[in-house]
Write a protein that holds these residues in place. Structure first.
Motif, PDB file in Angstrom:
ATOM      1  N   SER A  52     -20.491   3.569   2.473  1.00 20.45           N
ATOM      2  CA  SER A  52     -19.253   3.667   2.800  1.00 20.45           C
ATOM      3  C   SER A  52     -18.831   5.383   2.875  1.00 20.45           C
ATOM      4  O   SER A  52     -19.621   6.037   2.076  1.00 20.45           O
TER       5      SER A  52
ATOM      6  N   PHE B 141     -13.244  -1.098  -2.085  1.00 19.82           N
ATOM      7  CA  PHE B 141     -11.949  -1.652  -2.567  1.00 19.82           C
ATOM      8  C   PHE B 141     -11.312  -0.768  -3.736  1.00 19.82           C
ATOM      9  O   PHE B 141     -11.998   0.091  -4.284  1.00 19.82           O
TER      10      PHE B 141
ATOM     11  N   SER C 289     -17.054   1.503  -4.189  1.00 17.74           N
ATOM     12  CA  SER C 289     -17.594   1.618  -2.874  1.00 17.74           C
ATOM     13  C   SER C 289     -18.918   1.379  -2.863  1.00 17.74           C
ATOM     14  O   SER C 289     -19.824   1.488  -3.746  1.00 17.74           O
TER      15      SER C 289
ATOM     16  N   THR D 127       0.901  -1.235   0.096  1.00 13.90           N
ATOM     17  CA  THR D 127      -0.081  -0.113   0.210  1.00 13.90           C
ATOM     18  C   THR D 127       0.726   1.230   0.039  1.00 13.90           C
ATOM     19  O   THR D 127       0.389   2.318   0.085  1.00 13.90           O
TER      20      THR D 127
ATOM     21  N   VAL E 240      -6.938  -3.854  -3.712  1.00 14.81           N
ATOM     22  CA  VAL E 240      -6.746  -3.655  -2.301  1.00 14.81           C
ATOM     23  C   VAL E 240      -8.022  -3.720  -1.614  1.00 14.81           C
ATOM     24  O   VAL E 240      -8.611  -2.725  -1.722  1.00 14.81           O
ATOM     25  N   ASP E 241      -8.406  -4.542  -0.668  1.00 15.39           N
ATOM     26  CA  ASP E 241      -9.421  -4.583   0.136  1.00 15.39           C
ATOM     27  C   ASP E 241      -9.397  -3.685   1.350  1.00 15.39           C
ATOM     28  O   ASP E 241      -8.225  -3.669   1.846  1.00 15.39           O
ATOM     29  N   THR E 242     -10.482  -3.096   1.799  1.00 16.10           N
ATOM     30  CA  THR E 242     -10.673  -2.261   2.879  1.00 16.10           C
ATOM     31  C   THR E 242     -11.689  -2.911   3.809  1.00 16.10           C
ATOM     32  O   THR E 242     -12.424  -3.437   3.508  1.00 16.10           O
TER      33      THR E 242
ATOM     34  N   ASP F 279     -13.366  -0.754   5.078  1.00 16.26           N
ATOM     35  CA  ASP F 279     -14.415   0.668   5.029  1.00 16.26           C
ATOM     36  C   ASP F 279     -15.440   0.807   4.064  1.00 16.26           C
ATOM     37  O   ASP F 279     -15.826   1.752   3.586  1.00 16.26           O
TER      38      ASP F 279
END
Length: 147
Positions: free
Chosen positions: A65, A53, A61, A8, A46-48, A50
């Motif tokens: 979100s 991604f 989103s 990241t 990249v997964d989040t 929140d």
């Protein structure tokens, strides 16, 4: 090769857009669709935790979100670059196997000589294209930003 994990602290960016955000009705369905087609293109996701991604310039989103304004974005056209015709074909197959719908099978298009593309609709109806422009040489694969 699994491209779903990425540092990241290193970003790759093109020249025109910094990022594009899609706000989708069903984040899980979109994660499955974009995970499959971007894996074919060797673009990591990249997964989040929140409600969104991201993958390079694309952010996806849910309306809930904090990354969105609470409203689905509607229908857009996105075009991803593919390194060759076989990748365009693989993109099409991956899209259809993971919730996408046909909107134009792989083939030559009349936009310019060598333009080989496919079009699919993602789970929210966005028109998603993979395109190979024919034989060409890039000056660089991407711009790298180290944070």
């Amino acid at each position: 090769m699994d491209w779903t994990i990425m540092e990241t602290t290193r970003l790759h960016r093109g020249r025109l857009l910094d990022h594009l955000q899609l706000v989708v009705r069903d984040l899980k369905a979109s994660r499955e669709f974009y995970g499959a087609v971007l894996n074919v293109l060797e673009i990591p996701i990249v997964d989040t935790a929140d409600g969104y991604f991201w993958a390079d310039e694309l952010v996806v989103s849910s309306p809930e979100s904090a990354a969105s304004q609470g409203v689905a974005t509607g229908r857009h056209h996105l075009a991803f670059q593919a390194k060759d015709r076989a990748t365009v074909d693989a993109f099409y197959r991956a899209a259809l196997a993971h919730g996408g719908r046909d909107n134009g099978a792989p083939g030559e298009r009349a936009y310019h000589p060598g333009y080989y593309a496919t079009f699919v609709l993602d789970p929210d109806g966005n028109n998603v294209e993979a395109v190979h422009h024919g034989e060409a040489r890039r000056s660089a694969p991407s711009m790298v930003i180290d944070l």
